[in-house]
Design a protein around this motif. Sequence first.
Motif, PDB file in Angstrom:
ATOM      1  N   ALA A  67       2.150  11.445   1.162  1.00  0.00           N
ATOM      2  CA  ALA A  67       1.395  10.252   0.769  1.00  0.00           C
ATOM      3  C   ALA A  67       1.893   9.019   1.512  1.00  0.00           C
ATOM      4  N   VAL A  68       3.207   8.886   1.632  1.00  0.00           N
ATOM      5  CA  VAL A  68       3.779   7.742   2.338  1.00  0.00           C
ATOM      6  C   VAL A  68       3.352   7.729   3.800  1.00  0.00           C
ATOM      7  N   TRP A  69       3.400   8.879   4.449  1.00  0.00           N
ATOM      8  CA  TRP A  69       3.078   8.930   5.877  1.00  0.00           C
ATOM      9  C   TRP A  69       1.581   8.802   6.151  1.00  0.00           C
ATOM     10  N   ILE A  70       0.752   9.203   5.213  1.00  0.00           N
ATOM     11  CA  ILE A  70      -0.686   8.984   5.386  1.00  0.00           C
ATOM     12  C   ILE A  70      -0.974   7.490   5.495  1.00  0.00           C
ATOM     13  N   VAL A  71      -0.348   6.709   4.611  1.00  0.00           N
ATOM     14  CA  VAL A  71      -0.574   5.258   4.649  1.00  0.00           C
ATOM     15  C   VAL A  71      -0.019   4.661   5.943  1.00  0.00           C
ATOM     16  N   ILE A  72       1.178   5.119   6.349  1.00  0.00           N
ATOM     17  CA  ILE A  72       1.776   4.595   7.583  1.00  0.00           C
ATOM     18  C   ILE A  72       0.854   4.831   8.779  1.00  0.00           C
ATOM     19  N   LEU A  73       0.318   6.036   8.885  1.00  0.00           N
ATOM     20  CA  LEU A  73      -0.531   6.373  10.030  1.00  0.00           C
ATOM     21  C   LEU A  73      -1.903   5.699   9.953  1.00  0.00           C
ATOM     22  N   VAL A  74      -2.470   5.636   8.755  1.00  0.00           N
ATOM     23  CA  VAL A  74      -3.790   5.004   8.605  1.00  0.00           C
ATOM     24  C   VAL A  74      -3.722   3.519   8.935  1.00  0.00           C
ATOM     25  N   THR A  75      -2.613   2.869   8.563  1.00  0.00           N
ATOM     26  CA  THR A  75      -2.493   1.428   8.790  1.00  0.00           C
ATOM     27  C   THR A  75      -1.892   1.082  10.154  1.00  0.00           C
TER      28      THR A  75
ATOM     29  N   ALA B  45       0.825  -1.207   0.000  1.00  0.00           N
ATOM     30  CA  ALA B  45       0.000   0.000   0.000  1.00  0.00           C
ATOM     31  C   ALA B  45       0.860   1.257   0.000  1.00  0.00           C
ATOM     32  N   ILE B  46       1.946   1.242   0.782  1.00  0.00           N
ATOM     33  CA  ILE B  46       2.844   2.406   0.817  1.00  0.00           C
ATOM     34  C   ILE B  46       3.454   2.644  -0.556  1.00  0.00           C
ATOM     35  N   LEU B  47       3.952   1.585  -1.182  1.00  0.00           N
ATOM     36  CA  LEU B  47       4.624   1.730  -2.475  1.00  0.00           C
ATOM     37  C   LEU B  47       3.647   2.143  -3.575  1.00  0.00           C
ATOM     38  N   VAL B  48       2.483   1.507  -3.614  1.00  0.00           N
ATOM     39  CA  VAL B  48       1.488   1.846  -4.650  1.00  0.00           C
ATOM     40  C   VAL B  48       1.013   3.287  -4.476  1.00  0.00           C
ATOM     41  N   THR B  49       0.785   3.700  -3.238  1.00  0.00           N
ATOM     42  CA  THR B  49       0.349   5.072  -2.980  1.00  0.00           C
ATOM     43  C   THR B  49       1.415   6.073  -3.396  1.00  0.00           C
ATOM     44  N   ALA B  50       2.689   5.760  -3.118  1.00  0.00           N
ATOM     45  CA  ALA B  50       3.778   6.661  -3.496  1.00  0.00           C
ATOM     46  C   ALA B  50       3.852   6.828  -5.009  1.00  0.00           C
ATOM     47  N   ILE B  51       3.766   5.709  -5.738  1.00  0.00           N
ATOM     48  CA  ILE B  51       3.823   5.777  -7.198  1.00  0.00           C
ATOM     49  C   ILE B  51       2.623   6.534  -7.752  1.00  0.00           C
ATOM     50  N   THR B  52       1.450   6.249  -7.213  1.00  0.00           N
ATOM     51  CA  THR B  52       0.230   6.917  -7.686  1.00  0.00           C
ATOM     52  C   THR B  52       0.295   8.416  -7.428  1.00  0.00           C
ATOM     53  N   ALA B  53       0.755   8.791  -6.235  1.00  0.00           N
ATOM     54  CA  ALA B  53       0.857  10.213  -5.916  1.00  0.00           C
ATOM     55  C   ALA B  53       1.849  10.911  -6.828  1.00  0.00           C
TER      56      ALA B  53
END
Length: 434
Positions: free
Chosen positions: A265-273, A236-244
């Motif tokens: 974008a990377v930190w949003i995923v880290i905190l959400v998960t 999720a972190i990697l896909v979100t980073a590429i998408t962003a």
Amino acid sequence: MTGTYSAQPVYLFGIPVDFILFGLTLIGVAIFHRKTLQVALTGLAVVTLYKLVFSGFRQGEGFSGLVMQMHHEWVILSNLFLLLMGFAILSRHFESSRIPDEMPRVLPDGWTGGLLLLIIVFVLSGFLDNIAAALIGGTIARHVFKDKVHIGYLAAIVAASNAGGAGSVVGDTTTTMMWIDGISPLRVLEAYVAAIAGFFVYSIPAAIQQHRHSPIVKDAPRSLNIDWISLAIVAAILVTAITANVTANLKFPAVLDDLPVLGIAVWIVILVTAPLRRPDWEIMPETFKGTIFLLALVTSASFMPVEQLPLASWQTALGLGFLSSVFDNIPLTALALKQGGYDWGFLAYCVGFGGSMIWFGSSAGVAISNMYPEAKSVGRWLRESWLIAVAYIFGFFVMLSILGWHPDAPHKKRVDLPTQNIQILMAGHGIWGR
């Protein structure tokens, strides 16, 4: 970063004092590798004081010039800070997934196992951030080699992550910049001719060296269960980073001047998960020190008077690769794009791979050195991975002999963006030599 210098640099023996001070900082880092953070911060303070008093900054003179300069730099520095800190968390999630423990079942015995791991890092870096690819490689190496990873092999992991992104427009900051500027991805793709040729020059000796230092574990522990949630968080972190990265560059380029999009974008995923799997916050203090060290060097490099390049030629491109091992390759690429007349496949290879020659020459190298502090020695890095410099030159001339130097005419930009808009994103892909 390509504006007009506000004042002429002061010269000593024909060399700008800026470069002398920065060079002394790098020498200090090389000699006092156990005090790298203190040396880098001292060097930044001295360079800043010199420019405040004598030469001024790119955006103006005195304190106001410094403020304006940092206003232009804060996004890229913030992006780099968030990425380095965030991908340290990512590497721990990947480790917790127990995929590294399963890798001995995939990697063959002997030195070929180490070679296959470098190939995996090379391929991953073609579509992932080079920090992520390097950290994944470093995490797997820690497990399969029982925490005994040779400095030469660590350098090979960094080189593989940097070279692997050199021919992909989503694999490196500099190639993304070229793509945004209107250069065809096929022109950048040619860099793989050099990257692949050079890969085998350093990878095979490094794999053999590592095998002699500590052979690969032949059998993985039994009854291992993959933690699919941890693995899903990594994905999720990697896909979100590429998408962003792609979305911001193509749809909302103006945002890149105002926000560190990729890092956020990377930190949003880290905190959400975080409720699903607790991040390893305990690694943050040590990662923070390594990150501040890199930011100090990046900031010092951004103050250097590198506004003019020699005329575009294959000799200049070759030299830029060596230069990118100690200077930020992003402004070098931005200047080359503005200047025009380069064969962009060569430039992508040179500025992408060049930073591998010194451990702080790329963000991938800094990330690996945070994981393996013993790598923070310029002397050991150069002594035990000198083949990377040989591989860089070999790959360059293989590409020159096969494809020849075919400079492009000044290209029509696909979008009319200020230089600052194309400095960011995919920052792990070579804030330095990547």
